[in-house]
Motif scaffolding. Sequence first.
Motif, PDB file in Angstrom:
ATOM      1  N   LYS A  24       0.832  -1.205   0.000  1.00  0.00           N
ATOM      2  CA  LYS A  24       0.000   0.000   0.000  1.00  0.00           C
ATOM      3  C   LYS A  24       0.870   1.260   0.000  1.00  0.00           C
ATOM      4  N   ASP A  25       2.103   1.138   0.521  1.00  0.00           N
ATOM      5  CA  ASP A  25       2.997   2.302   0.619  1.00  0.00           C
ATOM      6  C   ASP A  25       4.321   2.006  -0.049  1.00  0.00           C
ATOM      7  N   PHE A  26       4.357   2.129  -1.346  1.00  0.00           N
ATOM      8  CA  PHE A  26       5.538   1.756  -2.131  1.00  0.00           C
ATOM      9  C   PHE A  26       5.568   2.727  -3.308  1.00  0.00           C
ATOM     10  N   ARG A  27       6.315   3.836  -3.152  1.00  0.00           N
ATOM     11  CA  ARG A  27       6.086   4.889  -4.150  1.00  0.00           C
ATOM     12  C   ARG A  27       7.291   5.771  -4.490  1.00  0.00           C
ATOM     13  N   TYR A  47      23.082  -0.032 -16.686  1.00  0.00           N
ATOM     14  CA  TYR A  47      21.651  -0.315 -16.471  1.00  0.00           C
ATOM     15  C   TYR A  47      20.979   0.883 -15.811  1.00  0.00           C
ATOM     16  N   TRP A  48      19.636   0.853 -15.824  1.00  0.00           N
ATOM     17  CA  TRP A  48      18.873   1.885 -15.131  1.00  0.00           C
ATOM     18  C   TRP A  48      18.798   1.515 -13.659  1.00  0.00           C
ATOM     19  N   VAL A  49      18.946   2.510 -12.784  1.00  0.00           N
ATOM     20  CA  VAL A  49      18.773   2.282 -11.346  1.00  0.00           C
ATOM     21  C   VAL A  49      17.491   2.992 -10.925  1.00  0.00           C
ATOM     22  N   MET A  50      16.714   2.326 -10.096  1.00  0.00           N
ATOM     23  CA  MET A  50      15.487   2.963  -9.576  1.00  0.00           C
ATOM     24  C   MET A  50      15.500   2.952  -8.057  1.00  0.00           C
ATOM     25  N   LEU A  51      15.216   4.107  -7.449  1.00  0.00           N
ATOM     26  CA  LEU A  51      15.036   4.187  -5.997  1.00  0.00           C
ATOM     27  C   LEU A  51      13.541   4.283  -5.734  1.00  0.00           C
ATOM     28  N   LEU A  52      13.079   3.605  -4.683  1.00  0.00           N
ATOM     29  CA  LEU A  52      11.666   3.665  -4.315  1.00  0.00           C
ATOM     30  C   LEU A  52      11.556   3.768  -2.814  1.00  0.00           C
ATOM     31  N   MET A  53      10.442   4.287  -2.336  1.00  0.00           N
ATOM     32  CA  MET A  53      10.240   4.350  -0.900  1.00  0.00           C
ATOM     33  C   MET A  53       9.291   3.273  -0.428  1.00  0.00           C
ATOM     34  N   LEU A  54       9.737   2.527   0.580  1.00  0.00           N
ATOM     35  CA  LEU A  54       8.800   1.752   1.387  1.00  0.00           C
ATOM     36  C   LEU A  54       8.470   2.714   2.526  1.00  0.00           C
ATOM     37  N   SER A  55       7.481   3.550   2.277  1.00  0.00           N
ATOM     38  CA  SER A  55       7.273   4.761   3.092  1.00  0.00           C
ATOM     39  C   SER A  55       7.068   4.484   4.571  1.00  0.00           C
ATOM     40  N   ALA A  56       6.191   3.523   4.869  1.00  0.00           N
ATOM     41  CA  ALA A  56       5.866   3.266   6.274  1.00  0.00           C
ATOM     42  C   ALA A  56       7.003   2.548   6.987  1.00  0.00           C
ATOM     43  N   GLU A  57       7.843   1.835   6.202  1.00  0.00           N
ATOM     44  CA  GLU A  57       8.958   1.077   6.811  1.00  0.00           C
ATOM     45  C   GLU A  57      10.247   1.897   6.884  1.00  0.00           C
ATOM     46  N   GLY A  82      18.423   8.048  10.572  1.00  0.00           N
ATOM     47  CA  GLY A  82      18.157   9.490  10.600  1.00  0.00           C
ATOM     48  C   GLY A  82      16.771   9.795  11.122  1.00  0.00           C
ATOM     49  N   ASP A  83      16.077  10.688  10.447  1.00  0.00           N
ATOM     50  CA  ASP A  83      14.740  11.115  10.871  1.00  0.00           C
ATOM     51  C   ASP A  83      13.704  10.122  10.352  1.00  0.00           C
ATOM     52  N   THR A  84      13.029   9.433  11.281  1.00  0.00           N
ATOM     53  CA  THR A  84      11.983   8.482  10.870  1.00  0.00           C
ATOM     54  C   THR A  84      10.653   8.900  11.506  1.00  0.00           C
ATOM     55  N   SER A  85      10.544  10.216  11.819  1.00  0.00           N
ATOM     56  CA  SER A  85       9.340  10.671  12.525  1.00  0.00           C
ATOM     57  C   SER A  85       8.111  10.711  11.625  1.00  0.00           C
ATOM     58  N   GLY A  86       8.302  10.788  10.319  1.00  0.00           N
ATOM     59  CA  GLY A  86       7.149  10.797   9.415  1.00  0.00           C
ATOM     60  C   GLY A  86       7.370   9.775   8.309  1.00  0.00           C
ATOM     61  N   VAL A  87       6.358   9.542   7.469  1.00  0.00           N
ATOM     62  CA  VAL A  87       6.547   8.576   6.370  1.00  0.00           C
ATOM     63  C   VAL A  87       7.618   9.103   5.415  1.00  0.00           C
ATOM     64  N   TRP A  88       8.401   8.183   4.858  1.00  0.00           N
ATOM     65  CA  TRP A  88       9.438   8.570   3.896  1.00  0.00           C
ATOM     66  C   TRP A  88       8.831   8.630   2.490  1.00  0.00           C
ATOM     67  N   GLU A  89       9.195   9.687   1.738  1.00  0.00           N
ATOM     68  CA  GLU A  89       8.662   9.848   0.386  1.00  0.00           C
ATOM     69  C   GLU A  89       9.751  10.425  -0.519  1.00  0.00           C
ATOM     70  N   CYS A  90       9.554  10.299  -1.813  1.00  0.00           N
ATOM     71  CA  CYS A  90      10.363  10.981  -2.830  1.00  0.00           C
ATOM     72  C   CYS A  90      11.879  10.878  -2.636  1.00  0.00           C
ATOM     73  N   LEU A 139      22.046  11.613  -1.268  1.00  0.00           N
ATOM     74  CA  LEU A 139      20.727  10.971  -1.178  1.00  0.00           C
ATOM     75  C   LEU A 139      19.809  11.921  -0.403  1.00  0.00           C
ATOM     76  N   GLN A 140      18.866  12.538  -1.122  1.00  0.00           N
ATOM     77  CA  GLN A 140      17.902  13.430  -0.461  1.00  0.00           C
ATOM     78  C   GLN A 140      16.584  12.685  -0.353  1.00  0.00           C
ATOM     79  N   MET A 141      15.835  12.967   0.693  1.00  0.00           N
ATOM     80  CA  MET A 141      14.502  12.362   0.792  1.00  0.00           C
ATOM     81  C   MET A 141      13.581  13.250   1.628  1.00  0.00           C
ATOM     82  N   SER A 142      12.287  12.995   1.466  1.00  0.00           N
ATOM     83  CA  SER A 142      11.304  13.734   2.248  1.00  0.00           C
ATOM     84  C   SER A 142      10.770  12.797   3.308  1.00  0.00           C
ATOM     85  N   GLN A 143      10.599  13.318   4.536  1.00  0.00           N
ATOM     86  CA  GLN A 143       9.852  12.531   5.525  1.00  0.00           C
ATOM     87  C   GLN A 143       8.890  13.520   6.122  1.00  0.00           C
ATOM     88  N   ASN A 144       7.637  13.207   5.892  1.00  0.00           N
ATOM     89  CA  ASN A 144       6.548  14.150   6.136  1.00  0.00           C
ATOM     90  C   ASN A 144       6.691  14.874   7.474  1.00  0.00           C
TER      91      ASN A 144
END
Length: 505
Positions: A169-172, A184-194, A218-226, A245-250
Amino acid sequence: MISKYEHFMKSIIFVLLLFIKSFTIAQSTSYTEQFRPQFHFSPEKNWCNDPNGLVYNNGLYHLFYQHNPFENVWGHMTWAHATSKDLIHWKNLPIAIKEENGIMIFSGTCVVDENNTSGFAKNGKIPMVAIYTGHIENVNQSQNIAYSLDDGVTWTKYSNNPVLDIQKKDFRDPKVFWDNSKKYWVMLLMLSAEHKVQFYASYNLKEWKHLSDFGPVGDTSGVWECPDLVQVPIEGNTNKKKWLLQMSQNATMQYFVGEFDGQTFTNENSTTDIYRPDYGPDYYAAISYNQLPKQHLPTAIGWINNWNYANNIPTIPWKGAMSLPRTLSVKKVNENWVLIQKTDPAINSLRKKLVTIPDASLTNSKKIFPAKSTQFELQLSITPLEKNTVSAVRIAVNDNTYFEIAYNNETQILSADRSKTGSDDFSEQFKKMNIYEKKIALVDNKIDLQIYFDNSIAEIFVNNGEAVFTFQLFPKKNNLAIEIVSNNKTFFSNIKFWEMKNIWK
Ligand code: FRU
């Protein structure tokens, strides 16, 4: 004498005409509304959030973004589209990828598939391929692709979508780039809730193999995204590079710096401190451009808003804007890599006449600038000259309302405060989230500030990009003044002011 029937029909026609007129007024915008940014991108109308698919192709910088085509609130996620020749002036294009069959188009990436690894090319036309999350509300998130054979204007969804579905449900938010050493192509994805970034690889953008995971850390206080991974130069060392490596955590962002070997990312920064691309409340979901020309520094754009109040900000008929493009590099400070962000130099072409304001030594006093504006760039250096000094610059000033950036040399804290800016009663959350701080040491006894103010957006770059604060503020119309203030003795110098041109005219 007109009959009752005729009278009735006339009234109906009149009401209809009024309705059509108000509808057409609501549909068109001149980008002149109150609070409308004049040198930041914002959609003509309706809702926008994350930048998506940032890619350079054939002389154009593409900006796709999360958009609701029907309303000025989040929903019906679709990829909207704009392009620019210089990363500053934008042209709005038709919607690129539409929600269909109950599947929303969530955030993702765009690549130019120069070697036609995907096989989508036709008649020698190189495909642009978008990799996005297909979102079925409360049920599933999977990775999907679409391609364009006309430089990104029209898009066809791949008939065998999804290309990666692990029944979560949270894989984005796929970020895809070409790894030249692995081919090859590399893809990063978020397992947001994990709180995990997953790495995958593919030779054709259609079949993906799992490589590794990064996190939780690091900061795991919110869901991880992007998630976003990009190789960046080291300041002052043109040959060496690091991986950022930049990421958003709500509802904020964090970054890590280290190495990527085509399979695994290894963080080299301490994890006891949290490193943030932005220390203000309104910078989120930033990602970097793919396939920039060689001489162009890696560059990111973020969404200026915050999920805690994003749907309630008082801007009509649009909501949400994009940050100025920020170039990315790193520098070692006390054993850790610090992200250095500067505005893309193209921004300087928007400066009108330079207004130099004389240096000022203030002791327990304030000075009001001759320049008055809500659309400007302001640079200044602050040198506190006594202990326990709070030195501040205020913008959007009128009577007792203002936005304040202050440095306390006792605590070494730089703070920015929007609690006195005028209107904030549109959201209880916004009201609470008003003061943001970061400990910053003086360099050569001073703090350098570069402030971009654009009607309702302030982006503040500190000490040549070592820290950035982004704020939305909604001042009253005549809050135009700028002033500097000090409780003890402070020397304000190198003060430069430019009004900024409008990008929409
Ligand atoms: C981040 C985000 C993404 C998602 C998109 C939906 O702001 O929540 O994770 O793909 O927005 O609009």
